[in-house]
Motif scaffolding. Structure first.
Motif, PDB file in Angstrom:
ATOM      1  N   LEU A 179       0.990  -1.117   0.100  1.00 53.01           N
ATOM      2  CA  LEU A 179      -0.218  -0.036   0.001  1.00 53.01           C
ATOM      3  C   LEU A 179       1.058   1.190  -0.072  1.00 53.01           C
ATOM      4  O   LEU A 179       1.775   1.249   0.663  1.00 53.01           O
ATOM      5  CB  LEU A 179      -0.795   0.079   1.460  1.00 53.01           C
ATOM      6  N   GLU A 180       0.554   2.165  -0.807  1.00 54.96           N
ATOM      7  CA  GLU A 180       1.253   3.422  -0.634  1.00 54.96           C
ATOM      8  C   GLU A 180       0.501   4.512   0.025  1.00 54.96           C
ATOM      9  O   GLU A 180      -0.839   4.728  -0.184  1.00 54.96           O
ATOM     10  CB  GLU A 180       1.445   4.122  -1.943  1.00 54.96           C
ATOM     11  N   ALA A 181       1.318   5.216   0.916  1.00 54.58           N
ATOM     12  CA  ALA A 181       0.346   6.171   1.917  1.00 54.58           C
ATOM     13  C   ALA A 181       0.719   7.405   1.273  1.00 54.58           C
ATOM     14  O   ALA A 181       1.688   7.637   0.953  1.00 54.58           O
ATOM     15  CB  ALA A 181       1.142   6.231   3.326  1.00 54.58           C
ATOM     16  N   VAL A 193       6.233   4.801   2.102  1.00 50.45           N
ATOM     17  CA  VAL A 193       5.858   6.257   2.462  1.00 50.45           C
ATOM     18  C   VAL A 193       6.776   6.893   1.544  1.00 50.45           C
ATOM     19  O   VAL A 193       8.005   6.630   1.425  1.00 50.45           O
ATOM     20  CB  VAL A 193       6.210   6.462   3.915  1.00 50.45           C
ATOM     21  N   ASN A 194       6.435   8.126   1.063  1.00 53.71           N
ATOM     22  CA  ASN A 194       7.345   9.081   0.058  1.00 53.71           C
ATOM     23  C   ASN A 194       8.113   9.792   1.075  1.00 53.71           C
ATOM     24  O   ASN A 194       7.705  10.523   1.913  1.00 53.71           O
ATOM     25  CB  ASN A 194       6.039   9.943  -0.644  1.00 53.71           C
ATOM     26  N   LEU A 195       9.410   9.935   0.655  1.00 54.35           N
ATOM     27  CA  LEU A 195      10.349  10.865   1.492  1.00 54.35           C
ATOM     28  C   LEU A 195      10.404  12.089   0.580  1.00 54.35           C
ATOM     29  O   LEU A 195      10.716  11.933  -0.720  1.00 54.35           O
ATOM     30  CB  LEU A 195      11.534  10.249   1.632  1.00 54.35           C
ATOM     31  N   VAL A 227      12.624   3.570  -5.834  1.00 53.50           N
ATOM     32  CA  VAL A 227      12.827   4.689  -6.609  1.00 53.50           C
ATOM     33  C   VAL A 227      11.279   5.183  -7.271  1.00 53.50           C
ATOM     34  O   VAL A 227      11.145   4.342  -7.868  1.00 53.50           O
ATOM     35  CB  VAL A 227      13.940   4.675  -7.694  1.00 53.50           C
ATOM     36  N   ASP A 228      10.910   6.250  -6.671  1.00 52.77           N
ATOM     37  CA  ASP A 228       9.670   6.901  -7.382  1.00 52.77           C
ATOM     38  C   ASP A 228       9.900   7.345  -8.742  1.00 52.77           C
ATOM     39  O   ASP A 228      10.977   7.907  -8.942  1.00 52.77           O
ATOM     40  CB  ASP A 228       9.260   7.720  -6.236  1.00 52.77           C
ATOM     41  N   ASP A 229       8.725   7.486  -9.385  1.00 50.87           N
ATOM     42  CA  ASP A 229       8.793   8.292 -10.693  1.00 50.87           C
ATOM     43  C   ASP A 229      10.038   7.973 -11.670  1.00 50.87           C
ATOM     44  O   ASP A 229      10.528   8.796 -12.054  1.00 50.87           O
ATOM     45  CB  ASP A 229       8.606   9.809 -10.409  1.00 50.87           C
ATOM     46  N   LEU A 248      10.604   2.887   1.952  1.00 49.74           N
ATOM     47  CA  LEU A 248      10.798   4.239   1.669  1.00 49.74           C
ATOM     48  C   LEU A 248      10.815   4.610   0.176  1.00 49.74           C
ATOM     49  O   LEU A 248      11.617   3.801  -0.603  1.00 49.74           O
ATOM     50  CB  LEU A 248      11.767   5.002   2.445  1.00 49.74           C
ATOM     51  N   GLU A 249      10.168   5.372  -0.224  1.00 54.05           N
ATOM     52  CA  GLU A 249      10.142   5.889  -1.784  1.00 54.05           C
ATOM     53  C   GLU A 249      10.799   7.150  -1.903  1.00 54.05           C
ATOM     54  O   GLU A 249      10.707   8.154  -1.418  1.00 54.05           O
ATOM     55  CB  GLU A 249       8.624   6.237  -2.366  1.00 54.05           C
ATOM     56  N   ILE A 250      11.924   6.995  -2.490  1.00 52.92           N
ATOM     57  CA  ILE A 250      12.910   8.153  -2.897  1.00 52.92           C
ATOM     58  C   ILE A 250      12.687   8.482  -4.245  1.00 52.92           C
ATOM     59  O   ILE A 250      12.460   7.676  -4.936  1.00 52.92           O
ATOM     60  CB  ILE A 250      14.200   7.961  -2.326  1.00 52.92           C
TER      61      ILE A 250
HETATM   62 MG    MG Z   1       5.130   7.774  -4.215  1.00 55.37          MG
END
Ligand code: MG
Ligand code: C2E
Ligand code: MG
Length: 603
Positions: free
Chosen positions: A375-377, A434-436, A495-497, A466-468
């Motif tokens: 799940l992404e918060a 969780v997005n950082l 690694v996000d995006d 953790l999403e960096i």
């Molecule tokens: Mg994200």
């Protein structure tokens, strides 16, 4: 008598000496000359006058009636490369390139007839090339008879060159060779006051390279400079007239377009931004760079150069606040920005105290079986008047003010608490992501903080990810140290995006990263754009090669799911499975274990 001749000589002299800026040396000489002048006031003979000029810093020569050099006060070495002895007795003609012979002859004749002349003349240097000389001529008279011509000269080639240099330094940017702010303002001013052609407008834009400071910080200033040079080169491709583009300072560029309307201005700016589609290459490393642009049109009466530029800058700031890599046109409402920002920041602090923030959760599904694997918060702000505010409207302000650190701590704690509570309620144990934000990642005590929150909430580290973003890994050494410490706790890093940032694949090998999230801009167009299909397929293959998991973001259609399955993408997240939902709804989804649509697909 020959008084007027003397006077004429002096005037010729003054004309040429006036050209010389009075350097300390010539000032000293000038004073001495003045003293001598008064001493010799009674002597008014031209020849005597010339004698007093013998030691002047300027050059004079006397040409007799036959056209030969009779006398000169020094070796004209600097300008002509010849000595006095080499020239005395020689015809002046020897020093004239064919092109200036006629002009010189006329000057000579006129002067002999009593006129004082002034001209720019080309003379042959001993080495064969022509030099530009500013010459002043005056008749030389003795006992009422003209006996020759006195020539005063100054080599203006050097002066021209140094003027050019000064002009360049004043109006051009040393590094990129583009015009600078001063030049641009003059030009804009002229364009505005000279009247813009009927039916056209001037669009002035302000462009800023996103996160340029990071390039400097991570790769060093020299590399930053090389990047700027390359950026300048790409930008110039969009201009027919190079003077319409300028570098302001640092990573800021400005320019102007002549357009018919806002639509055309937008199209020109989009073309400008497309120059950044291709990555730059710095020392063999491909670097993806984005820019933000604000622009303004001269539609109001008071739109002078300064005002227009300020408006474009205001629009640029708005773009930056809204998350960069975009452009916008200035509208007067932007003027409230500063106030708006201040209010917003104040409101954010209050909102945190009054517990107006909440988390939504978006499920992530395994593509092979459709099961919920994570799940992404995602943060939301329940604003008392504005309702549910999405993160794009307040995260940038929170980042600017540094408030993001406190907010991020809250998100981290809340996500861990919630996940633990679900597990305690007997729901499947899966990780929460969780997005950082950048600022959080830069904190020195990040690792300690994460460890403390895990301890406090009782969540096992393997259920936190953790999403960096790629930009956080640009300083590879620092990122490596941080990520090693974080993964040592047992948490996962994704690694996000992925694909939109600065990075290249080369660092991925070195960092302890568990998964890549392919940015939704690539996923969105896989049906229409063969390029995006190729990119997505390549990212998946490359990630697998590096033993990384791949998750596709923003999946909305069945076709996208099939494509991703075909290329063995591991997981997906997107509206096709479920949008982000409040915690109670997430709980229901978790209990059911998998997504409806995905279940049917994988069966
Ligand atoms: Mg994200
Ligand atoms: P993100 O981390 O890339 O999150 C995914 C965003 O894509 C979410 O937007 C989500 O609602 C949206 N999305 C998911 N599936 C789809 C889809 O199928 N189609 C489309 N068009 N969009 C989809 P959201 O929740 O508005 O968040 C936007 C961004 O705000 C996030 O992007 C993240 O960068 C940031 N953000 C959200 N929560 C936090 C947080 O707690 N801390 C920090 N630092 N940033 C956050
Ligand atoms: Mg994302």
């Amino acid at each position: 008598m020959n008084g007027w001749h003397t006077d004429s000589l002096w005037r010729a002299w003054s004309a040429v000496s006036g050209v010389l800026a009075l350097s300390t040396a010539s000032l000293g000489w000038f004073l001495a000359r003045e003293r001598r002048k008064s001493r010799d006031a009674k002597r008014s003979h031209d020849a005597e006058l010339l004698a007093s000029l013998e030691d002047s810093p300027l050059f004079f020569a006397v040409i007799g009636l036959t056209g030969r050099f009779e006398r000169m006060n020094r070796d004209p070495l600097a300008s002509l490369g010849r000595t006095k002895d080499q020239l005395i007795g020689r015809p002046m003609e020897d020093l004239l390139p064919a092109a200036s012979r006629e002009q010189a002859l006329q000057l000579f004749r006129k002067t002999l007839a009593g006129e004082r002349c002034s001209a720019e003349l080309q003379i042959l240097h001993a080495s064969g090339h022509a030099v530009d000389l500013q010459i002043e001529t005056a008749p030389l008279a003795r006992a009422g008879r003209v006996e020759g011509v006195v020539i005063f000269t100054q080599d203006i080639g050097e002066r021209k060159r140094s003027l050019e240099r000064i002009r360049y330094m004043a109006y051009y940017d040393d590094m990129t060779g583009l015009p600078n702010r001063r030049f641009f303002m003059n030009r804009l001013h002229k364009r505005l006051s000279g009247g813009v052609a009927e039916g056209t407008l001037l669009a002035v834009f302000y462009l800023d390279v996103d996160r340029f400071k990071l390039v400097n910080a991570s790769y060093g200033r020299d590399t930053g400079d090389i990047l700027l040079l390359q950026i300048a080169e790409r930008l110039t491709r969009c201009f027919d007239v190079q003077e319409d583009l300028a570098r302001m300072e640092g990573d800021e560029f400005v320019g102007l377009f002549e357009v018919r309307d806002t639509g055309e201005a937008s199209a020109r700016i989009e073309a400008l931004m497309r120059q950044f589609d291709e990555p730059f290459e710095l020392g063999g490393i491909p670097l993806h760079v984005t820019v933000s642009v604000g622009f303004a049109l001269n539609v109001e009466a008071g739109d002078d150069a300064g005002t227009l530029l300020k408006k474009a800058d205001t629009a640029l700031h708005r773009v930056k606040e809204n998350g960069r890599n975009d452009y916008t046109r200035y509208v007067p409402e932007f003027e409230n920005t500063a106030l708006h920002k201040l209010t917003l920041q104040h409101e954010l602090i209050e909102a945190l105290q009054q517990e107006q923030f909440l988390l939504y959760y978006q499920p992530q599904y395994g593509l092979s079986d459709g099961r919920i694997v994570g799940l992404e918060a995602l943060i939301r702000w329940r604003h008392p008047e504005r309702g549910l505010v999405p993160p794009a409207q307040f995260i940038p302000a929170a980042e600017d003010s540094g408030m993001i650190v406190a907010l991020g701590d809250w998100v981290l704690r809340e996500a861990c608490r919630q996940n633990r509570a679900w597990q305690d309620a007997g729901l499947p144990a899966i990780p929460v992501s969780v997005n950082l934000s950048f600022r959080q990642f830069a904190q020195l005590d990040l690792v300690g903080k994460v460890a403390a929150i895990l301890e406090e909430t009782g969540l096992d580290a393997r259920y936190l990810k953790l999403e960096i973003t790629e930009s956080m890994t640009m300083d590879v050494e620092r990122a490596l140290a941080y990520l090693k410490a974080l993964t040592a706790l047992g948490i996962g890093i994704s690694v996000d995006d992925f694909g939109t940032g600065y990075s290249s694949f080369h660092y991925l090998k070195r960092l302890p990263i568990g998964s890549l999230k392919i940015d939704r801009s690539f996923v969105r167009d896989i049906q229409q754009d063969p390029n995006d299909r190729a990119i997505v397929a390549a990212i998946i293959a490359m990630a697998h090669n590096l033993q990384l998991q791949v998750i596709a973001e923003g999946v909305e259609t069945e076709e996208q799911v099939r494509f991703l399955q075909h290329h063995r993408c591991d997981e997906m997240q997107g509206y096709y499975g479920s949008p982000p939902v409040p915690s109670d709804e997430a709980e229901r989804l978790l209990a059911s274990g998998s997504g409806e649509s995905l279940r049917s697909l994988s069966s």
